[in-house]
Design a protein around this motif. Sequence first.
Motif, mmCIF file in Angstrom:
data_model
loop_
_atom_site.group_PDB
_atom_site.id
_atom_site.type_symbol
_atom_site.label_atom_id
_atom_site.label_comp_id
_atom_site.label_asym_id
_atom_site.label_seq_id
_atom_site.Cartn_x
_atom_site.Cartn_y
_atom_site.Cartn_z
ATOM 1 N N VAL A 187 5.919 27.358 -7.980
ATOM 2 C CA VAL A 187 5.244 26.078 -8.215
ATOM 3 C C VAL A 187 6.173 25.131 -8.978
ATOM 4 O O VAL A 187 6.148 23.911 -8.762
ATOM 5 C CB VAL A 187 3.881 26.305 -8.923
ATOM 6 N N SER A 188 7.026 25.687 -9.842
ATOM 7 C CA SER A 188 7.985 24.848 -10.578
ATOM 8 C C SER A 188 9.004 24.232 -9.621
ATOM 9 O O SER A 188 9.377 23.065 -9.773
ATOM 10 C CB SER A 188 8.739 25.665 -11.623
ATOM 11 N N ALA A 189 9.472 25.021 -8.658
ATOM 12 C CA ALA A 189 10.458 24.501 -7.706
ATOM 13 C C ALA A 189 9.875 23.324 -6.932
ATOM 14 O O ALA A 189 10.535 22.299 -6.727
ATOM 15 C CB ALA A 189 10.905 25.608 -6.749
ATOM 16 N N TRP A 190 8.607 23.467 -6.532
ATOM 17 C CA TRP A 190 7.963 22.348 -5.828
ATOM 18 C C TRP A 190 7.782 21.146 -6.765
ATOM 19 O O TRP A 190 8.105 20.007 -6.416
ATOM 20 C CB TRP A 190 6.608 22.792 -5.251
ATOM 21 N N ALA A 191 7.260 21.407 -7.972
ATOM 22 C CA ALA A 191 6.908 20.304 -8.880
ATOM 23 C C ALA A 191 8.150 19.544 -9.345
ATOM 24 O O ALA A 191 8.156 18.310 -9.381
ATOM 25 C CB ALA A 191 6.131 20.842 -10.079
ATOM 26 N N LEU A 192 9.214 20.293 -9.714
ATOM 27 C CA LEU A 192 10.418 19.646 -10.243
ATOM 28 C C LEU A 192 11.331 19.148 -9.113
ATOM 29 O O LEU A 192 12.264 18.394 -9.363
ATOM 30 C CB LEU A 192 11.191 20.626 -11.143
ATOM 31 N N GLY A 193 11.047 19.577 -7.889
ATOM 32 C CA GLY A 193 11.815 19.127 -6.731
ATOM 33 C C GLY A 193 11.054 18.054 -5.964
ATOM 34 O O GLY A 193 10.980 16.902 -6.393
ATOM 35 N N ARG B 236 13.640 19.493 -15.340
ATOM 36 C CA ARG B 236 14.480 19.406 -14.143
ATOM 37 C C ARG B 236 15.934 19.659 -14.539
ATOM 38 O O ARG B 236 16.419 19.099 -15.518
ATOM 39 C CB ARG B 236 14.345 18.018 -13.519
ATOM 40 N N GLY B 237 16.587 20.498 -13.800
ATOM 41 C CA GLY B 237 17.984 20.804 -14.108
ATOM 42 C C GLY B 237 18.162 22.107 -14.857
ATOM 43 O O GLY B 237 19.268 22.652 -14.906
ATOM 44 N N ASP B 238 17.075 22.625 -15.485
ATOM 45 C CA ASP B 238 17.185 23.939 -16.142
ATOM 46 C C ASP B 238 17.509 25.001 -15.095
ATOM 47 O O ASP B 238 17.118 24.876 -13.927
ATOM 48 C CB ASP B 238 15.855 24.323 -16.800
ATOM 49 N N ALA B 239 18.173 26.067 -15.548
ATOM 50 C CA ALA B 239 18.484 27.167 -14.631
ATOM 51 C C ALA B 239 17.197 27.847 -14.211
ATOM 52 O O ALA B 239 16.272 27.967 -15.001
ATOM 53 C CB ALA B 239 19.388 28.173 -15.325
ATOM 54 N N LYS C 267 10.477 34.642 -18.104
ATOM 55 C CA LYS C 267 11.042 35.095 -16.813
ATOM 56 C C LYS C 267 11.065 33.959 -15.786
ATOM 57 O O LYS C 267 11.882 33.973 -14.862
ATOM 58 C CB LYS C 267 10.255 36.298 -16.283
ATOM 59 N N ALA C 268 10.168 32.962 -15.951
ATOM 60 C CA ALA C 268 10.135 31.834 -15.007
ATOM 61 C C ALA C 268 10.991 30.661 -15.495
ATOM 62 O O ALA C 268 10.928 29.571 -14.917
ATOM 63 C CB ALA C 268 8.697 31.384 -14.791
ATOM 64 N N GLY C 269 11.773 30.886 -16.554
ATOM 65 C CA GLY C 269 12.707 29.853 -16.990
ATOM 66 C C GLY C 269 12.118 28.799 -17.902
ATOM 67 O O GLY C 269 12.703 27.721 -18.065
ATOM 68 N N PHE C 270 10.969 29.096 -18.515
ATOM 69 C CA PHE C 270 10.353 28.161 -19.469
ATOM 70 C C PHE C 270 10.832 28.518 -20.878
ATOM 71 O O PHE C 270 10.427 29.533 -21.445
ATOM 72 C CB PHE C 270 8.825 28.232 -19.382
ATOM 73 N N GLN C 271 11.695 27.673 -21.419
ATOM 74 C CA GLN C 271 12.272 27.956 -22.732
ATOM 75 C C GLN C 271 11.232 27.783 -23.827
ATOM 76 O O GLN C 271 10.376 26.903 -23.760
ATOM 77 C CB GLN C 271 13.448 27.025 -23.005
ATOM 78 N N LEU C 272 11.342 28.633 -24.842
ATOM 79 C CA LEU C 272 10.464 28.515 -26.009
ATOM 80 C C LEU C 272 10.927 27.323 -26.850
ATOM 81 O O LEU C 272 12.089 27.250 -27.249
ATOM 82 C CB LEU C 272 10.518 29.814 -26.830
ATOM 83 N N GLU C 273 10.012 26.381 -27.087
ATOM 84 C CA GLU C 273 10.372 25.179 -27.852
ATOM 85 C C GLU C 273 9.841 25.206 -29.280
ATOM 86 O O GLU C 273 10.287 24.420 -30.114
ATOM 87 C CB GLU C 273 9.859 23.925 -27.130
ATOM 88 N N PHE D 37 8.286 15.746 -10.563
ATOM 89 C CA PHE D 37 8.053 15.881 -12.011
ATOM 90 C C PHE D 37 9.388 16.127 -12.725
ATOM 91 O O PHE D 37 10.359 16.607 -12.122
ATOM 92 C CB PHE D 37 7.089 17.043 -12.301
ATOM 93 N N HIS D 38 9.402 15.795 -14.020
ATOM 94 C CA HIS D 38 10.619 16.017 -14.803
ATOM 95 C C HIS D 38 10.461 17.162 -15.791
ATOM 96 O O HIS D 38 11.434 17.848 -16.114
ATOM 97 C CB HIS D 38 10.994 14.746 -15.582
ATOM 98 N N ARG D 39 9.216 17.362 -16.285
ATOM 99 C CA ARG D 39 9.005 18.361 -17.336
ATOM 100 C C ARG D 39 7.685 19.076 -17.092
ATOM 101 O O ARG D 39 6.639 18.433 -16.897
ATOM 102 C CB ARG D 39 8.963 17.670 -18.700
ATOM 103 N N LEU D 40 7.730 20.406 -17.110
ATOM 104 C CA LEU D 40 6.524 21.240 -17.032
ATOM 105 C C LEU D 40 6.426 22.020 -18.329
ATOM 106 O O LEU D 40 7.434 22.540 -18.819
ATOM 107 C CB LEU D 40 6.615 22.218 -15.855
ATOM 108 N N HIS D 41 5.228 22.102 -18.876
ATOM 109 C CA HIS D 41 5.096 22.850 -20.121
ATOM 110 C C HIS D 41 3.885 23.766 -20.061
ATOM 111 O O HIS D 41 3.002 23.601 -19.190
ATOM 112 C CB HIS D 41 5.044 21.917 -21.330
ATOM 113 N N LEU D 42 3.844 24.733 -20.951
ATOM 114 C CA LEU D 42 2.710 25.659 -21.028
ATOM 115 C C LEU D 42 2.596 26.167 -22.454
ATOM 116 O O LEU D 42 3.572 26.185 -23.209
ATOM 117 C CB LEU D 42 2.860 26.802 -20.026
ATOM 118 N N SER D 43 1.383 26.571 -22.804
ATOM 119 C CA SER D 43 1.130 27.138 -24.125
ATOM 120 C C SER D 43 0.417 28.465 -23.964
ATOM 121 O O SER D 43 -0.411 28.627 -23.069
ATOM 122 C CB SER D 43 0.242 26.209 -24.955
ATOM 123 N N HIS D 44 0.766 29.421 -24.831
ATOM 124 C CA HIS D 44 0.025 30.685 -24.861
ATOM 125 C C HIS D 44 -0.060 31.146 -26.299
ATOM 126 O O HIS D 44 0.806 30.808 -27.144
ATOM 127 C CB HIS D 44 0.708 31.755 -23.989
#
Length: 192
Positions: free
Chosen positions: A130-136, A189-192, A160-166, A140-147
């Motif tokens: 879903v990130s590949a679709w959204a950022l491509g 966008r642009g993150d590995a 594992k999905a490339g979401f860095q801890l901020e 979109f430029h930025r996707l975020h999540l909270s847990h």
Amino acid sequence: MRPVPPTIAPGSLAVRPQPTIAGPGGLVLRPWEAGDAPVFFAAYQDPAIQHWHGRHPESEAQVREWFEQYRQGWQQERGASWAVTHENGEVLGRTALGRFDLREGSAVCAYWVLPAARGTGVAPRALIAVSAWALGEAGFHRLHLSHSTRNNASCRVAVKAGFQLEGTKRSDAVHSDGRHDMHLHARIRGDA
Ligand SMILES: CC(C)(COP(=O)(O)OP(=O)(O)OC[C@H]1O[C@@H](n2cnc3c(N)ncnc32)[C@H](O)[C@@H]1OP(=O)(O)O)[C@@H](O)C(=O)NCCC(=O)NCCS
């Protein structure tokens, strides 16, 4: 000063139907269908999903109302929810993007996986897809999540999905057992 144009032109998403997205390992992410209501309702009988997700449907009829809200959310460019399925059609989980902000180009991610399908990387693979679709394609430029900081499995999915801890949002969410600190993760966008 000239106004800054929105990151995503309003109307450019809803001009097309919500996409079906192919993911790694044969996953298929597709819009929910009325026939998915029983499996979706059954998912919310799982104690872990009940614990970590605030809203619960009270009946299959209410699930079908939620599916209609998802359909309208896409048409109004507010969000999108996908059934995560095996290539044989079996529903394995849910991945969603919410709170679309077309001006800033941001959205928030959510996910759950049915108990029997856990531990095989369904959630991270769906999030990668879903990130590949959204950022491509979607722009979109930025996707975020909270847990919750106590939800280690969700933290592993994000990493594992490339979401860095901020950072950690202290005492940010209420669960059935009280207030929790929340990790904020993001992928831009642009993150590995
Ligand atoms: C969190 C969740 C989405 C992970 O989905 P998944 O497809 O099982 O993800 P993975 O297979 O990558 O496993 C993630 C972690 O779960 C743990 N795990 C492994 N097998 C598991 C199993 N059979 N059952 C539960 N958790 C397991 C491990 O810590 C794993 O991390 P690792 O791969 O580094 O060992 C899923 O457990 C779930 O739906 N939990 C309840 C709802 C929830 O927490 N939603 C997220 C709210 S923010």
